[in-house]
Design a protein around this motif. Sequence first.
Motif, short mmCIF file in Angstrom:
data_model
loop_
_atom_site.label_atom_id
_atom_site.label_comp_id
_atom_site.label_asym_id
_atom_site.label_seq_id
_atom_site.Cartn_x
_atom_site.Cartn_y
_atom_site.Cartn_z
N UNK A 290 -37.78 -30.51 29.08
CA UNK A 290 -36.58 -29.67 29.14
C UNK A 290 -35.48 -30.37 29.95
N UNK A 291 -35.86 -31.01 31.04
CA UNK A 291 -34.88 -31.73 31.85
C UNK A 291 -34.27 -32.89 31.08
N UNK A 292 -35.10 -33.56 30.27
CA UNK A 292 -34.58 -34.66 29.45
C UNK A 292 -33.59 -34.13 28.42
N UNK A 293 -33.89 -32.98 27.85
CA UNK A 293 -32.98 -32.37 26.88
C UNK A 293 -31.65 -31.99 27.51
N UNK A 294 -31.70 -31.50 28.73
CA UNK A 294 -30.46 -31.15 29.43
C UNK A 294 -29.59 -32.38 29.67
N UNK A 295 -30.23 -33.48 30.09
CA UNK A 295 -29.49 -34.71 30.31
C UNK A 295 -28.88 -35.21 29.00
N UNK A 296 -29.64 -35.12 27.92
CA UNK A 296 -29.14 -35.59 26.63
C UNK A 296 -27.87 -34.85 26.23
N UNK A 297 -27.84 -33.56 26.44
CA UNK A 297 -26.66 -32.77 26.09
C UNK A 297 -25.46 -33.19 26.93
N UNK A 298 -25.69 -33.45 28.21
CA UNK A 298 -24.61 -33.88 29.09
C UNK A 298 -24.09 -35.25 28.69
N UNK A 299 -25.01 -36.15 28.34
CA UNK A 299 -24.62 -37.49 27.89
C UNK A 299 -23.75 -37.40 26.64
N UNK A 300 -24.19 -36.60 25.68
CA UNK A 300 -23.45 -36.48 24.42
C UNK A 300 -22.05 -35.96 24.66
N UNK A 301 -21.89 -35.06 25.61
CA UNK A 301 -20.57 -34.51 25.91
C UNK A 301 -19.63 -35.59 26.44
N UNK A 302 -20.12 -36.42 27.36
CA UNK A 302 -19.28 -37.49 27.89
C UNK A 302 -18.98 -38.54 26.82
N UNK A 303 -19.98 -38.86 25.99
CA UNK A 303 -19.77 -39.86 24.95
C UNK A 303 -18.73 -39.38 23.94
N UNK A 304 -18.70 -38.10 23.66
CA UNK A 304 -17.71 -37.55 22.73
C UNK A 304 -16.29 -37.75 23.23
N UNK A 305 -16.15 -37.81 24.54
CA UNK A 305 -14.82 -38.00 25.14
C UNK A 305 -14.42 -39.47 25.21
N UNK A 306 -15.33 -40.35 24.87
CA UNK A 306 -15.07 -41.79 24.93
C UNK A 306 -15.57 -42.45 23.65
N UNK A 307 -14.80 -42.35 22.56
CA UNK A 307 -15.22 -42.92 21.27
C UNK A 307 -15.49 -44.42 21.38
N UNK A 308 -16.48 -44.87 20.66
CA UNK A 308 -16.87 -46.28 20.69
C UNK A 308 -16.05 -47.09 19.71
N UNK A 309 -15.67 -48.30 20.08
CA UNK A 309 -14.99 -49.19 19.13
C UNK A 309 -15.83 -49.40 17.89
N UNK A 310 -15.17 -49.39 16.75
CA UNK A 310 -15.85 -49.70 15.50
C UNK A 310 -16.63 -48.57 14.88
N UNK A 311 -16.71 -47.41 15.55
CA UNK A 311 -17.46 -46.29 15.02
C UNK A 311 -16.53 -45.15 14.65
N UNK A 312 -16.99 -44.27 13.79
CA UNK A 312 -16.23 -43.09 13.44
C UNK A 312 -15.99 -42.27 14.71
N UNK A 313 -14.74 -41.91 14.94
CA UNK A 313 -14.40 -41.25 16.20
C UNK A 313 -14.94 -39.84 16.29
N UNK A 314 -15.05 -39.14 15.16
CA UNK A 314 -15.47 -37.73 15.17
C UNK A 314 -16.97 -37.66 14.99
N UNK A 315 -17.76 -37.32 16.04
CA UNK A 315 -19.20 -37.27 15.92
C UNK A 315 -19.73 -35.96 15.38
#
Length: 425
Positions: free
Chosen positions: A399-424
């Motif tokens: 459960x703790x790993x799942x919580x971290x994953x959700x937080x990671x995804x939120x920050x990554x959504x705010x910082x689109x990666x070069x070369x990838x589709x911006x809208x995840x």
Amino acid sequence: MSRPLSHPALAAADPELAALVDAEERLQTETLRLIPSENYVSTAVLEATGTVLQNKYSEGYAGRRYYEGQQNIDRVERLAADRAKAVFGVEHANVQPYSGSPANLAVYLAFAEPGDTVMGMALPMGGHLTHGWGVSATGKWFRGVQYGVRADTARIDFDEVRDLALKERPKLIFCGGTAVPRTIDFAAFAEIAREVDAVLVADIAHIAGLVAGGAHPSPVPHADVISTTTHKTLRGPRGAMLMSREQYAKPLDKAVFPGLQGGPHNHTTAAVAVALHEAAQPSFRDYAHAVVANAKALAEQLLARGFDLVSGGTDNHLILMDLTPKEVPGKIAAKALDRAGIVVNYNTVPFDTRKPFDPSGIRIGTPSLTSRGLGTEHMPQVADWITRGVEAAGAGDEDALGTVRAEVAELMAAHPAPGLVADPS
């Protein structure tokens, strides 16, 4: 809302493979990639790898081909080589090697005979397989002798390196590796190589982008030959280059072709040219220095949280962590962090008592997150996620790993990666 496939022609021809590519794009978009040998290339580099240059055979070198119809290919290859010479300040550049290991093998073919003695950093100490390690062809066909690091500092002892070189008299000395978190002292290696009349090979595959951006000292004044991949910190395609002083150009070129390879991969050469053009821009210098700043900031945060870092920190893009004090093996930690959306690799640490496939450490780095625009202000959060992930690995807390994953995804959504589709979404 489901995201449309970003490769419509591929989706029409092979929907199964297209779905896998799309899944990988999602993974790279949503996760925090901390493997130090990985990065994001620009859309321009991606486009170059998919051009009609794929359709050409071009055995030989520019102006000396075995196939006709090379008018444009010659210009592409010369452009890539000229840009490499300009970016790194070298006299000669060969941009044809398919990847880093074949590039290193070409060095052996150019300057050594089977059975000759070669010297490199031991793999468990941070070196690379192709630096004469026993399970590699370079260790089977040549007599490999290895130097390591001090047990108390995890840094190279150059008195020991010199003593080993004087005793073994190697034909080649490799410096550089895959898990070296400190500045490579090329001048010290060069002095030893001159004393034993060895060819000094600087393998800068990991740090090439840092060298190009002025964030790591250059081997050019010191090394006879420089080997590098073109991805990793350089942010190019999966390829390699060999660079050298002019006196070593002919044997290196002959070793690459016809010694080891046939026709070069022209689409990759084009993408290398694009990456080198990008590396010549002022913004690339900012990126290279940001990679190091992020790594140092992250190392400080991890130390503050009780992690044991090999050599006590980092000078470059890479951090090697010994998890023994955390009582969590590296493999278990790496797999748990992966489930938390944090991608690392498990790795041996110097003098590791565990097996290589189940080692004590993990290896992390900052190139990918830097390419996404994360800065030193984000490193406390990254360190917190790593800490929570390792603790959850030890406790078996999914459960703790799942919580971290959700937080990671939120920050990554705010910082689109070069070369990838911006809208995840």
